[in-house]
Design an enzyme around this catalytic site. Structure first.
Site, short mmCIF file in Angstrom:
data_model
loop_
_atom_site.label_atom_id
_atom_site.label_comp_id
_atom_site.label_asym_id
_atom_site.label_seq_id
_atom_site.Cartn_x
_atom_site.Cartn_y
_atom_site.Cartn_z
N ASN A 9 0.88 -1.17 0.00
CA ASN A 9 0.00 0.00 0.00
C ASN A 9 0.91 1.22 0.00
OD1 ASN A 9 -1.78 2.07 0.45
ND2 ASN A 9 -2.34 1.44 2.54
N GLU A 98 -6.72 5.00 7.80
CA GLU A 98 -6.47 6.41 7.47
C GLU A 98 -7.69 7.02 6.78
OE1 GLU A 98 -2.76 5.67 5.45
OE2 GLU A 98 -1.89 5.08 7.38
P1 13P Z 1 3.14 0.46 7.66
O1 13P Z 1 3.61 -0.84 7.08
O2 13P Z 1 3.87 1.65 7.15
O3 13P Z 1 3.04 0.41 9.16
O4 13P Z 1 1.64 0.67 7.14
C1 13P Z 1 0.74 -0.37 7.25
C2 13P Z 1 -0.47 -0.02 6.48
O5 13P Z 1 -1.20 0.89 6.83
C3 13P Z 1 -0.72 -0.77 5.25
O6 13P Z 1 -1.99 -0.50 4.76
#
Ligand code: 13P
Length: 251
Positions: A9, A98
């Site tokens: 992502n 988010e």
């Molecule tokens: P990180 O791997 O940067 O912690 O992010 C995880 C995430 O939100 C993947 O969708």
């Protein structure tokens, strides 16, 4: 049986040229490698059509990070599931924390998005997960169950069979703080049990449930060894070949 998946992502990172370069480098790195999982990269909308034109779909699959909760019409700035599908993308992340936290996406809105994604032959990667205060007060199972019930449980068993889930404890996202392997397994088993109660054990067993939250080359293997962890949804570590490929190779 369910698939193992490692999905990147990219979030709001990489301009178009940088995105094309990263996919090219990923494909080069994967070229002669026999990997034991599906590799998906989920990128900004504006990259999708160009990346689709150069991607080797036997190596890397293409996904978006969102789609609209309406089919079409006067919704300035939105991108519909049909538009995403028309680029050649096959996956769409829905309900990322988010999006829930910064853009007000509720379970009711997400339910619409899931249905539109499925109607357009996109596989939703549906994200669920609790915030720190919820975990500290022992409410994580209730929170995750509600997200699943309200976002997914109006689907038929047939449509449900097309969904991938991603458990992402919000306190582990981008913080460098990973859920322990035991915490991940415990929650994934609970999620599978919740799915089995609604759709039956066979459907639950056939569903891929990914873990996300500071997953990296150092912890991927231990996380993926758990019987109910079927891969990862990777943020920061998906932005570079050197940090992403070792996670793919953790299977
Ligand atoms: P990180 O791997 O940067 O912690 O992010 C995880 C995430 O939100 C993947 O969708």
């Amino acid at each position: 049986m369910r698939k193992n998946i490692v999905a990147g992502n990219w979030k709001m990172n990489k301009n178009l040229q940088e995105g094309l370069d990263l996919v090219k480098d990923l494909q080069t790195a994967l070229f002669n490698k026999k990997v034991k999982c599906d590799v998906i990269v989920c990128m900004p909308f504006v990259h999708l059509a160009s990346v689709n034109g150069m991607i080797d779909k036997t190596k890397v699959k293409l996904g978006a990070q969102n789609c609209a909760d309406k089919a079409s019409g006067a919704y300035t700035g939105e991108v519909s599931a049909e538009m995403v599908a028309s680029t050649g993308a096959k996956y769409v992340i829905l309900g990322h924390s988010e999006r829930r936290a910064y853009y007000g996406e509720t379970n009711a809105i997400l339910k619409e998005k899931v249905q539109l994604a499925l109607a357009n032959n996109l596989t939703p990667i549906f994200c669920i997960g609790e915030v720190l205060a919820e975990r500290e007060s022992g409410k994580q199972n209730a929170v995750v169950k509600k997200q699943i019930e309200e976002g997914l449980f109006d689907l038929s068993v047939e449509d449900f069979g097309k969904v991938v889930l991603a458990y992402e404890p919000v306190w582990a996202i981008g913080t460098g703080k990973t859920a322990t392997s035991a915490q991940a397994q415990e929650m994934h088993a609970f999620i599978r049990q919740t799915l089995a109660a609604k759709y039956g054990q066979a459907a639950a067993d056939a569903t891929s449930i990914l873990y996300g939250g500071s997953c990296n080359a150092g912890n991927a293997k231990e996380l993926f060894t758990n019987p109910d962890v079927d891969g990862g949804l990777i943020g920061g570590a998906s932005l570079k070949v050197d940090t992403f490929i070792p996670i793919v190779e953790a299977f």
